[in-house]
Design a protein around this motif. Structure first.
Motif, PDB file in Angstrom:
ATOM      1  N   THR A   1       0.827  -1.198   0.000  1.00  0.00           N
ATOM      2  CA  THR A   1       0.000   0.000   0.000  1.00  0.00           C
ATOM      3  C   THR A   1       0.872   1.263   0.000  1.00  0.00           C
ATOM      4  O   THR A   1       1.792   1.385   0.806  1.00  0.00           O
ATOM      5  CB  THR A   1      -0.903   0.029   1.250  1.00  0.00           C
TER       6      THR A   1
ATOM      7  N   GLU B   1      -5.084  -6.418  -5.207  1.00  0.00           N
ATOM      8  CA  GLU B   1      -5.869  -5.199  -5.019  1.00  0.00           C
ATOM      9  C   GLU B   1      -5.058  -4.015  -5.544  1.00  0.00           C
ATOM     10  O   GLU B   1      -3.977  -3.727  -5.050  1.00  0.00           O
ATOM     11  CB  GLU B   1      -6.169  -5.003  -3.536  1.00  0.00           C
TER      12      GLU B   1
ATOM     13  N   SER C   1      -2.903  -1.018  -3.268  1.00  0.00           N
ATOM     14  CA  SER C   1      -3.739   0.183  -3.236  1.00  0.00           C
ATOM     15  C   SER C   1      -2.879   1.444  -3.108  1.00  0.00           C
ATOM     16  O   SER C   1      -1.944   1.483  -2.302  1.00  0.00           O
ATOM     17  CB  SER C   1      -4.707   0.111  -2.050  1.00  0.00           C
TER      18      SER C   1
ATOM     19  N   TRP D   1      -6.602  -0.860  -6.076  1.00  0.00           N
ATOM     20  CA  TRP D   1      -7.531   0.263  -5.935  1.00  0.00           C
ATOM     21  C   TRP D   1      -6.761   1.576  -5.825  1.00  0.00           C
ATOM     22  O   TRP D   1      -5.863   1.727  -4.992  1.00  0.00           O
ATOM     23  CB  TRP D   1      -8.391   0.050  -4.687  1.00  0.00           C
TER      24      TRP D   1
END
Length: 232
Positions: free
Chosen positions: A165, A203, A185, A205
């Motif tokens: 992240t 992921e 993300s 996003w």
């Protein structure tokens, strides 16, 4: 690009002279036999005898250990019997420090050669490994949140389930890497190379992925909602 041994020498250069060499002696749960029998090697005043030590990541791997906790051993050259280019059996040596290997990475991580290292599950939040060599490195489940991995070679690395992240992977090499179920993300992946990289279930996003060619990577189940894909 420097090796982890060179980083060690930078950290403990006051202990180095022409007669001595420094080695790692890893201490973790992967080396249960050593941990259970440490007293037979520890003589007195930090002196160890008749034990295998390492000078490299590959040597630590051969000992089926990690860099999480390391004894730093100072050894007279005349007491070294080399097993190969990475491991040596020492007749006697002196413990000069106990080191968390990850602290070396935080201090000397940029341009460091960590190829083939076992860093699975490592807590490396905010670390800078810019231009480092992490080829074929095991980072499965590692926490790399906000890590600086700009221009880093991650070819063939295992990043399955890793937390990336807000990491900076700008222009990184991720060919043949395993990023299954990784959290990317808000991650900057701009201009990174991802040929044959597996993103299955990852992921992404709100990540920045413009200039990235996904046509030759594996993206089944990837969430690209609100990702910036300009030029991809």
């Amino acid at each position: 690009m420097k090796s982890i041994l060179e980083a060690l020498y930078q950290e403990y250069n006051s202990y180095i002279d022409k007669e001595h060499m420094l080695f790692f002696l890893p201490l973790d749960n992967a080396q249960d036999n050593f941990n259970k029998n440490f007293n037979q090697y520890l003589i007195k005043d930090g002196i160890v005898e008749n034990i295998m030590v390492s000078k490299s990541i590959n040597g630590i791997n051969k000992l089926k250990s990690t860099i999480s906790n390391l004894l730093i051993i100072q050894v007279l050259k005349e007491h070294i019997e080399w097993e190969d280019n990475n491991l040596a059996q020492i007749a006697t040596g002196r413990i000069i420090a106990i080191c968390n290997g990850y602290s070396l990475l935080y201090k000397y991580g940029n341009n460091l050669d960590l190829s083939n290292a076992n860093l699975a599950g490592a807590q490396l939040r905010g670390i800078s490994l810019e231009r480092a060599n992490l080829q074929n490195t095991n980072l499965k489940g590692a926490n790399l949140e906000r890590a600086n991995l700009k221009n880093t070679n991650l070819t063939g690395s295992n990043l399955e389930g890793a937390n990336l992240t807000r990491a900076n992977l700008y222009q990184s090499k991720l060919e043949n890497a395993d990023l299954r179920r990784a959290n990317l993300s808000y991650t900057d992946l701009r201009k990174s190379s991802i040929k044959k990289t597996s993103f299955r279930g990852a992921e992404l996003w709100a990540s920045y992925i413009w200039g990235v060619d996904f046509t030759k990577s594996f993206t089944s189940g990837v969430d690209l909602e609100r990702a910036d894909t300009r030029g991809s």
